[in-house]
Motif scaffolding. Structure first.
Motif, PDB file in Angstrom:
ATOM      1  N   LEU A  41       0.830  -1.200   0.000  1.00  7.49           N
ATOM      2  CA  LEU A  41       0.000   0.000   0.000  1.00  7.49           C
ATOM      3  C   LEU A  41       0.870   1.257   0.000  1.00  7.49           C
ATOM      4  O   LEU A  41       1.667   1.462   0.911  1.00  7.49           O
ATOM      5  CB  LEU A  41      -0.883  -0.020   1.250  1.00  7.49           C
ATOM      6  CG  LEU A  41      -1.963   1.035   1.380  1.00  7.49           C
ATOM      7  CD1 LEU A  41      -3.042   0.847   0.322  1.00  7.49           C
ATOM      8  CD2 LEU A  41      -2.582   0.972   2.784  1.00  7.49           C
ATOM      9  N   TYR A  43       1.913   5.317   0.225  1.00  7.14           N
ATOM     10  CA  TYR A  43       1.520   6.605   0.784  1.00  7.14           C
ATOM     11  C   TYR A  43       1.429   7.606  -0.367  1.00  7.14           C
ATOM     12  O   TYR A  43       2.385   7.745  -1.138  1.00  7.14           O
ATOM     13  CB  TYR A  43       2.533   7.088   1.826  1.00  7.14           C
ATOM     14  CG  TYR A  43       2.227   8.479   2.310  1.00  7.14           C
ATOM     15  CD1 TYR A  43       1.173   8.692   3.192  1.00  7.14           C
ATOM     16  CD2 TYR A  43       2.930   9.584   1.838  1.00  7.14           C
ATOM     17  CE1 TYR A  43       0.841   9.972   3.619  1.00  7.14           C
ATOM     18  CE2 TYR A  43       2.604  10.866   2.263  1.00  7.14           C
ATOM     19  CZ  TYR A  43       1.561  11.057   3.150  1.00  7.14           C
ATOM     20  OH  TYR A  43       1.228  12.318   3.546  1.00  7.14           O
ATOM     21  N   TRP A  79      -4.761   3.451  -1.043  1.00  6.06           N
ATOM     22  CA  TRP A  79      -3.942   4.563  -0.562  1.00  6.06           C
ATOM     23  C   TRP A  79      -3.810   4.552   0.946  1.00  6.06           C
ATOM     24  O   TRP A  79      -4.805   4.517   1.672  1.00  6.06           O
ATOM     25  CB  TRP A  79      -4.569   5.888  -1.030  1.00  6.06           C
ATOM     26  CG  TRP A  79      -4.939   5.830  -2.473  1.00  6.06           C
ATOM     27  CD1 TRP A  79      -6.173   5.617  -3.006  1.00  6.06           C
ATOM     28  CD2 TRP A  79      -4.032   5.909  -3.586  1.00  6.06           C
ATOM     29  NE1 TRP A  79      -6.110   5.577  -4.378  1.00  6.06           N
ATOM     30  CE2 TRP A  79      -4.794   5.754  -4.767  1.00  6.06           C
ATOM     31  CE3 TRP A  79      -2.656   6.110  -3.701  1.00  6.06           C
ATOM     32  CZ2 TRP A  79      -4.243   5.790  -6.040  1.00  6.06           C
ATOM     33  CZ3 TRP A  79      -2.097   6.152  -4.969  1.00  6.06           C
ATOM     34  CH2 TRP A  79      -2.883   5.997  -6.116  1.00  6.06           C
ATOM     35  N   ASP A  80      -2.572   4.584   1.414  1.00 11.40           N
ATOM     36  CA  ASP A  80      -2.249   4.649   2.839  1.00 11.40           C
ATOM     37  C   ASP A  80      -2.250   6.128   3.228  1.00 11.40           C
ATOM     38  O   ASP A  80      -1.206   6.760   3.352  1.00 11.40           O
ATOM     39  CB  ASP A  80      -0.872   4.007   3.060  1.00 11.40           C
ATOM     40  CG  ASP A  80      -0.562   3.761   4.516  1.00 11.40           C
ATOM     41  OD1 ASP A  80      -1.465   3.906   5.348  1.00 11.40           O
ATOM     42  OD2 ASP A  80       0.598   3.417   4.821  1.00 11.40           O
ATOM     43  N   THR A 127      -7.458   4.784   3.174  1.00 10.29           N
ATOM     44  CA  THR A 127      -7.529   4.476   4.602  1.00 10.29           C
ATOM     45  C   THR A 127      -8.065   5.632   5.445  1.00 10.29           C
ATOM     46  O   THR A 127      -8.477   5.424   6.583  1.00 10.29           O
ATOM     47  CB  THR A 127      -6.157   4.047   5.142  1.00 10.29           C
ATOM     48  OG1 THR A 127      -5.216   5.107   4.967  1.00 10.29           O
ATOM     49  CG2 THR A 127      -5.653   2.805   4.421  1.00 10.29           C
ATOM     50  N   THR A 504      -0.617   4.323  12.309  1.00 10.92           N
ATOM     51  CA  THR A 504      -1.070   4.069  10.931  1.00 10.92           C
ATOM     52  C   THR A 504      -0.659   2.699  10.413  1.00 10.92           C
ATOM     53  O   THR A 504      -1.138   2.287   9.353  1.00 10.92           O
ATOM     54  CB  THR A 504      -0.549   5.162   9.976  1.00 10.92           C
ATOM     55  OG1 THR A 504       0.858   5.302  10.141  1.00 10.92           O
ATOM     56  CG2 THR A 504      -1.230   6.479  10.268  1.00 10.92           C
ATOM     57  N   ASP A 507      -3.704   0.667   9.788  1.00 15.51           N
ATOM     58  CA  ASP A 507      -4.363   0.799   8.483  1.00 15.51           C
ATOM     59  C   ASP A 507      -3.820  -0.219   7.482  1.00 15.51           C
ATOM     60  O   ASP A 507      -4.569  -0.795   6.687  1.00 15.51           O
ATOM     61  CB  ASP A 507      -4.152   2.203   7.906  1.00 15.51           C
ATOM     62  CG  ASP A 507      -4.578   3.306   8.846  1.00 15.51           C
ATOM     63  OD1 ASP A 507      -5.510   3.081   9.635  1.00 15.51           O
ATOM     64  OD2 ASP A 507      -3.974   4.390   8.802  1.00 15.51           O
ATOM     65  N   SER A 508      -2.499  -0.405   7.498  1.00 22.08           N
ATOM     66  CA  SER A 508      -1.868  -1.264   6.495  1.00 22.08           C
ATOM     67  C   SER A 508      -1.751  -2.718   6.930  1.00 22.08           C
ATOM     68  O   SER A 508      -1.166  -3.522   6.223  1.00 22.08           O
ATOM     69  CB  SER A 508      -0.470  -0.726   6.150  1.00 22.08           C
ATOM     70  OG  SER A 508       0.351  -0.647   7.307  1.00 22.08           O
ATOM     71  N   TYR A 511      -5.561  -4.022   5.085  1.00 22.33           N
ATOM     72  CA  TYR A 511      -6.141  -3.406   3.883  1.00 22.33           C
ATOM     73  C   TYR A 511      -6.304  -4.402   2.744  1.00 22.33           C
ATOM     74  O   TYR A 511      -7.241  -4.332   1.939  1.00 22.33           O
ATOM     75  CB  TYR A 511      -5.262  -2.241   3.415  1.00 22.33           C
ATOM     76  CG  TYR A 511      -3.970  -2.674   2.758  1.00 22.33           C
ATOM     77  CD1 TYR A 511      -3.842  -2.689   1.374  1.00 22.33           C
ATOM     78  CD2 TYR A 511      -2.872  -3.098   3.515  1.00 22.33           C
ATOM     79  CE1 TYR A 511      -2.660  -3.094   0.763  1.00 22.33           C
ATOM     80  CE2 TYR A 511      -1.707  -3.504   2.911  1.00 22.33           C
ATOM     81  CZ  TYR A 511      -1.598  -3.507   1.544  1.00 22.33           C
ATOM     82  OH  TYR A 511      -0.437  -3.931   0.933  1.00 22.33           O
ATOM     83  N   HIS A 549       5.641  -3.433   9.185  1.00 24.30           N
ATOM     84  CA  HIS A 549       4.427  -3.821   8.460  1.00 24.30           C
ATOM     85  C   HIS A 549       4.334  -5.327   8.249  1.00 24.30           C
ATOM     86  O   HIS A 549       3.289  -5.940   8.500  1.00 24.30           O
ATOM     87  CB  HIS A 549       4.383  -3.094   7.115  1.00 24.30           C
ATOM     88  CG  HIS A 549       3.447  -3.732   6.139  1.00 24.30           C
ATOM     89  ND1 HIS A 549       2.096  -3.833   6.372  1.00 24.30           N
ATOM     90  CD2 HIS A 549       3.668  -4.342   4.937  1.00 24.30           C
ATOM     91  CE1 HIS A 549       1.528  -4.464   5.351  1.00 24.30           C
ATOM     92  NE2 HIS A 549       2.450  -4.777   4.482  1.00 24.30           N
TER      93      HIS A 549
END
Length: 819
Positions: A41, A43, A79-80, A127, A504, A507-508, A511, A549
Motif C-alpha cells: 500500500l 503513501y 492509498w495509505d 484508509t 497508521t 491501516d496497512s 487493507y 508492516h
C-alpha cells in the motif's frame, strides 16, 4: 500503420480502451483458479517515483501473465492516506490533510494509469475514508473484548517546551525536531496490542511461507525467542534481595565473574551507595538518549559501564562478584540483568578486558584443543572447574544445572522474547480515532469504555487547522471540545473521548483483505470472498518493512482467523522484495538530494512501455538498479526496432497461413516461448526481455517462409505484452488480430519443436489425471513439482487443499496427494 513508433498517440488510447471495457476486473472467471497479486500500500505523496514504478511494473507483469495463463486475477490498488507526513505538512502550510490528500491521490493515480498498470479500480480504498477506518475501530473493539488490546503505562519521548509527546522519528539527536529542546522521557498511559501472545505462532508460520531468507531471518531475530534459565544472584548485605538474571548458557555459570544490569534497573536505583547514585543516574540518562537516537543500533555501540558498588553472590561458586551497569543490557528484555561470563561470551569478554574484570574459563573444546587467549570460547564443549558438573558436555550440563537451581528454589526454566507489545496510541489528528470513552461515574479508574458498534465510525471532527494543528500542547483532538466532550454510553452522563489516534500501521495491517469487499457496510469483508481470494499469492514491496508492516500484518491475520473472518493464518504465500532504484549520482533517490527521476519524465519523453522495460531489464527484481539514461534510450530503441520490424513485415506476411513447415525460425520461436515462460515463473524479468530481444533479431534476419515469420511476430507480440502492453496491443491489431490481447491465452510451445529442451508430463491429483504440463529437460524434481502446481488446470484442484505428498516419476507423471 504509422511510420514511426509514437507512444504518445498509442498509450492513452489503450489505457482508455482497458478502462471502458473494464478488462482487468476481478471475479469475471468464477470457475478459474484465482491469483491474488499485490503491491504494498503506497503513501500518496503526490508524485510517483521510479521506486514505485518498479514495484508496480513487477506486479503488473505477474498479473498480466496470470490472466493469460487462465487465472481469475485480483490486482487491486489503494492509498495509505493517514499519517505524520500529511499532518506535519498541515502544521507547516496550514492546509487541512483532508484537502491535500485527495489531490495527492489524484496525481499519484494518474501516474499509475499512465504507466499502464492493469488495476481493478473497483477495489480502490483510501484508509482515511471513514468507511474504511470504522473497521479499524471494529477490530480494536474485538481485540479489546479478547484481551488483545489493553491499556498500559509506557515511557515516551516528551518535549517540555512544546508540552507534547513525540514519535521516535521526531527526535533528532536527542532533541525535538521542531524547537530543538532536549527531549525527556515520561511515563504515560497508552493503548497496546498484545502481539507477544502470538510470538510462537509468528515464528512457526515463517516455516510455511515462501519469503526471502533475509526477511525471515530479520523476523526471527526481531521476535527473538530464547530458551534458558532465570536464576537469582543474591545481593550481599540486602536480605531477600537478588538480581534475577536470564541466561541461555547455564553450563557456563561457574565462569560468571560479574552481573551486568540495565542502567535503569530498579535494584540498582534502590541499592547503590549514595556516593554512586548521581553518577549512575547520569549514565542511565546518557544511555537512554543514545538508545533513542540509535534505536537497535545502540546495541552495536562501544561497550560502556559503571561499577555500581553493589556486590552479589554467584549461586554456584559462592564467590562475591561485582554488579555493573552496562549499555548492552536493556531493562525491557528478559529480567534486565545478565550473568556475565567473559571467558565464554565475546561481548562480556570485551567488557571485562576494558574494565579489568576477571576472566575464568570453565568450558573447554570437546576435542581437547587449546582455549583461545585473546577471545571468548563461545561454542559448546566439556565443563571443567565446575564442581559436580565437571566432565559433563555443555548440552547435558545446561539441563542439570537448571534442574539443580530449580531444586534449590533459586531459579526456573524461562523463555524470553525480544518482541514487545505493539503500542498503538499516537498523539496526532490525522489517524483513526480510538473508539474509547472515559466516564468518571462508570469508569473511575480510567480503564476506558468501548464505543458501541452502532456508533461506529467515530469520525474525525472538522477542525480549524491553525487552531488545532499547532504541534504544541495536548493531543490535537483534545483541543476540539465539541468532539472530545461526549456522553457515556452506559449512564448517559458527561464523558470524554479518547483523544489519541491509532498508529497508521493498523491501516496497512489488513487493507489487503478489504480489497476483496471494499463496499461491504456490514462487515470488514465477507467470508465467502475471503475463502475465494486469500491468501495473497504474490506480495511485492521493500525489505525495509521486514519487522514492522510485514510482522504486523501477519499478526493481524492470525487475529482475523480467530475472529472467524478467514481460514488462513498467513497473509501472503510469496513475498518479493525489490531492490532500490538509484539516482543519476549513484545514490538512493531522495528529494533532499535532488536526484529523483520521476516516471512522468520518462513517460513524457519515451513512453510508459520504455519506462517499464528499463526498470524490469536493468537488474533482477531483488537487486538494486543503477540509473542509466543510456539504458532507457536503449529500451526505446528496442521497441522502435520491433515497431519497424512489424511494419516492414506486413507486406511479406499478408495472406500467409500456417503450413506445418518446420524450420529454424519456428524452432527458435517455440524455444523462446518455453524460455520466457520459465523465466517469468522464476521472476527473471530481465532475462525474459533479453530472450525477446534475441527473437526479434532472429525475425529481422529471417528471409524464409512467410508463415513462419507471421507466427514468430504474433508470438513475439504476445510474449512482449506483459512487459510493454501498449505497443503489444497496437501491433496485435496491426497484425490483423481482433482478440483482446490482455486476456488471450498465453502461447504454448509445440513439443515437437522443443524436443531437446522440454517434454510433456502428466499431472495427477490423488491418482486422477488433471492435466499435462511442459517442463524443461533439465528440470529437477522440485522444478517439476512447481511447474505442475502452477498450471491453472491443476491449481484449481489444489486450491484450499493441504498437499501431503508429491510423487515425481521423471518424464512420466507427477501425482499430488492432497487432503
Amino acid at each position: 500503420m504509422q511510420d514511426r513508433y509514437d507512444p504518445k498517440s498509442i498509450e492513452p488510447r489503450w489505457q482508455d480502451h482497458w478502462a471502458k471495457k473494464d478488462v482487468f476486473r476481478a471475479g469475471t472467471r468464477p470457475g478459474a483458479p484465482k491469483k491474488y497479486v499485490l503491491a504494498m500500500l503506497p503513501y500518496p505523496s503526490g508524485e510517483m517515483h521510479m521506486g514505485h514504478a518498479r514495484v508496480y511494473s513487477i506486479t503488473d507483469v505477474l498479473a498480466r501473465y496470470a490472466r493469460k495463463r487462465g487465472f481469475d486475477v485480483l490486482h487491486p490498488f489503494g492509498w495509505d492516506a493517514f499519517g505524520l507526513p500529511a499532518e506535519n505538512a498541515a502544521i507547516k502550510e496550514g492546509v487541512h490533510p483532508a484537502e491535500r490528500t485527495p489531490r495527492n491521490i489524484a496525481s499519484f493515480k494518474e501516474d499509475v494509469i499512465s504507466l499502464g498498470i492493469s488495476v481493478d479500480w473497483s477495489t480502490e480504498i483510501t484508509t482515511s475514508d471513514p468507511e474504511y477506518y470504522r473497521w479499524n475501530q471494529w477490530f480494536f473493539l474485538r481485540m479489546l473484548e479478547r484481551g488483545i488490546a489493553y491499556r498500559r503505562r509506557a515511557k515516551v519521548n516528551f518535549c517540555p517546551h512544546d508540552n507534547t509527546v513525540l514519535a521516535n522519528e521526531q527526535v533528532v539527536e536527542g532533541r525535538c525536531w521542531r524547537c530543538g529542546t532536549l527531549v525527556i522521557e515520561r511515563e504515560i498511559p497508552e493503548w497496546a496490542f498484545r502481539i507477544t501472545a502470538y510470538a510462537d505462532k509468528l515464528l512457526e508460520g515463517l516455516n510455511r511461507i515462501d519469503w526471502p531468507e533475509r526477511v525471515v531471518a530479520m523476523q526471527r531475530n526481531w521476535i527473538g525467542r530464547s530458551d534458558g534459565l532465570e536464576i537469582d544472584f543474591a545481593v550481599k548485605g540486602a536480605r531477600k534481595k537478588a538480581f534475577r538474571v536470564f541466561t541461555t548458557r547455564a553450563d557456563t555459570i561457574y565462569g560468571a565473574t560479574y552481573v551486568a544490569a540495565a542502567p535503569d534497573h530498579a535494584l540498582v536505583t534502590e541499592l547503590a551507595p549514595e556516593s554512586k547514585k548521581a553518577e549512575l543516574a547520569a549514565f542511565a540518562e546518557k544511555i537512554r538518549r543514545a538508545t533513542k537516537e540509535l534505536g537497535e543500533g545502540a546495541q552495536a555501540a562501544e561497550k560502556e559501564g559503571i561499577d555500581t558498588g553493589i556486590r552479589a553472590k554467584n549461586p554456584f561458586t559462592g564467590k562475591e562478584i561485582p554488579v555493573w551497569v552496562a549499555n548492552f543490557v536493556l531493562s525491557g528484555y528478559g529480567t534486565g540483568a545478565v550473568m556475565a561470563v567473559p571467558a565464554h561470551d565475546q561481548r562480556d569478554h570485551e567488557f571485562a578486558a576494558k574494565y579489568g574484570l576477571p576472566i575464568v574459563s570453565t568450558v573447554r573444546p570437546a576435542d581437547d584443543s587449546e582455549l583461545p587467549n585473546d577471545r571468548a570460547y563461545t561454542d559448546y564443549g566439556v565443563l571443567f572447574d565446575s564442581g559436580e558438573f565437571s566432565g559433563m558436555p555443555s548440552e547435558q550440563a545446561r539441563l542439570a544445572i537448571a534442574a539443580e537451581a530449580q531444586r534449590r528454589g533459586i531459579g526456573k526454566p524461562a523463555v524470553n522474547y525480544h518482541l514487545r507489545d505493539w503500542g498503538v496510541s499516537r498523539q496526532r489528528y490525522w489517524g483513526t480515532p480510538i473508539p474509547i470513552i472515559y466516564c468518571p461515574e462508570d469508569d473511575p479508574e480510567g480503564k476506558g469504555i468501548p464505543v458501541p458498534d452502532s456508533q461506529l465510525p467515530v469520525r474525525l471532527p472538522e477542525i480549524d487547522v491553525k487552531e488545532v494543528l499547532t504541534g504544541e500542547g495536548e493531543p490535537p483532538l483534545a483541543k476540539v471540545a465539541s468532539w472530545v466532550n461526549t456522553r457515556c454510553p452506559i449512564c448517559g452522563g458527561p464523558a470524554r473521548r479518547e483523544a489519541e489516534t491509532m498508529d497508521t500501521f493498523v491501516d496497512s495491517s489488513w487493507y489487503w483483505a478489504r480489497y476483496l469487499d471494499p463496499h461491504n457496510s456490514r462487515e470488514p469483508f465477507s467470508r465467502e470472498k475471503a475463502d475465494r481470494w486469500l491468501p495473497i499469492d504474490v506480495y511485492v514491496g521493500g525489505p525495509e518493512h521486514a519487522v514492522l508492516h510485514l510482522l504486523y500484518f501477519r499478526f493481524w491475520t492470525k487475529v482475523m482467523q480467530e475472529l472467524g473472518l478467514c481460514d488462513i493464518d498467513e497473509p501472503a504465500q510469496k513475498l518479493v522484495t525489490q531492490g532500490i532504484v538509484k539516482g543519476r549520482d549513484g545514490e538512493k533517490m531522495s528529494k533532499s538530494k535532488g536526484n529523483v527521476v520521476s516516471p512522468r519524465e520518462i513517460i513524457d519523453e519515451f513512453g510508459a512501455d520504455t519506462a517499464r522495460l528499463f526498470i524490469l531489464f536493468a537488474a533482477p527484481a531483488e537487486k538494486d538498479v543503477d540509473w542509466s539514461d543510456e539504458q532507457v534510450q536503449g529500451q526505446h530503441r528496442f521497441l522502435s526496432r520491433v515497431w519497424r520490424l512489424v511494419q516492414a513485415s506486413l507486406p511479406k506476411i499478408a495472406g500467409a497461413k500456417a503450413n506445418g513447415a518446420v524450420d529454424e525460425l519456428r524452432r527458435r520461436t517455440h524455444k523462446t516461448i518455453l524460455r520466457v515462460t520459465q523465466q517469468l515463473e522464476r521472476l527473471q524479468f530481465n532475462t525474459a526481455i533479453s530472450s525477446l530481444m534475441e527473437l526479434s533479431n532472429a525475425a529481422s534476419d529471417w528471409s524464409g517462409d512467410a508463415a513462419s515469420l507471421r507466427e514468430c511476430l504474433e508470438i513475439l507480440v504476445q510474449l512482449l505484452s506483459p512487459f510493454a502492453p501498449h505497443i503489444a496491443e497496437e501491433l496485435w491489431r496491426e497484425l490483423g488480430r481482433k482478440e483482446e490481447l490482455a486476456l488471450l491465452h498465453w502461447p504454448d510451445a509445440d513439443p515437437a519443436l522443443v524436443v531437446e529442451d522440454a517434454y510433456q508430463i502428466a499431472v495427477q491429483v490423488n491418482g486422477k489425471l488433471r492435466g499435462e504440463v511442459q517442463v524443461a529437460a533439465s528440470a529437477d524434481d522440485a522444478e517439476i513439482r512447481e511447474t505442475a502446481a502452477r498450471d491453472p488446470k491443476v491449481a484449481g484442484w489444489l486450491q484450499g487443499k493441504t498437499i501431503k505428498r508429491v510423487v515425481v516419476i521423471p518424464k512420466r507423471l507427477v501425482n499430488f496427494v492432497v487432503a
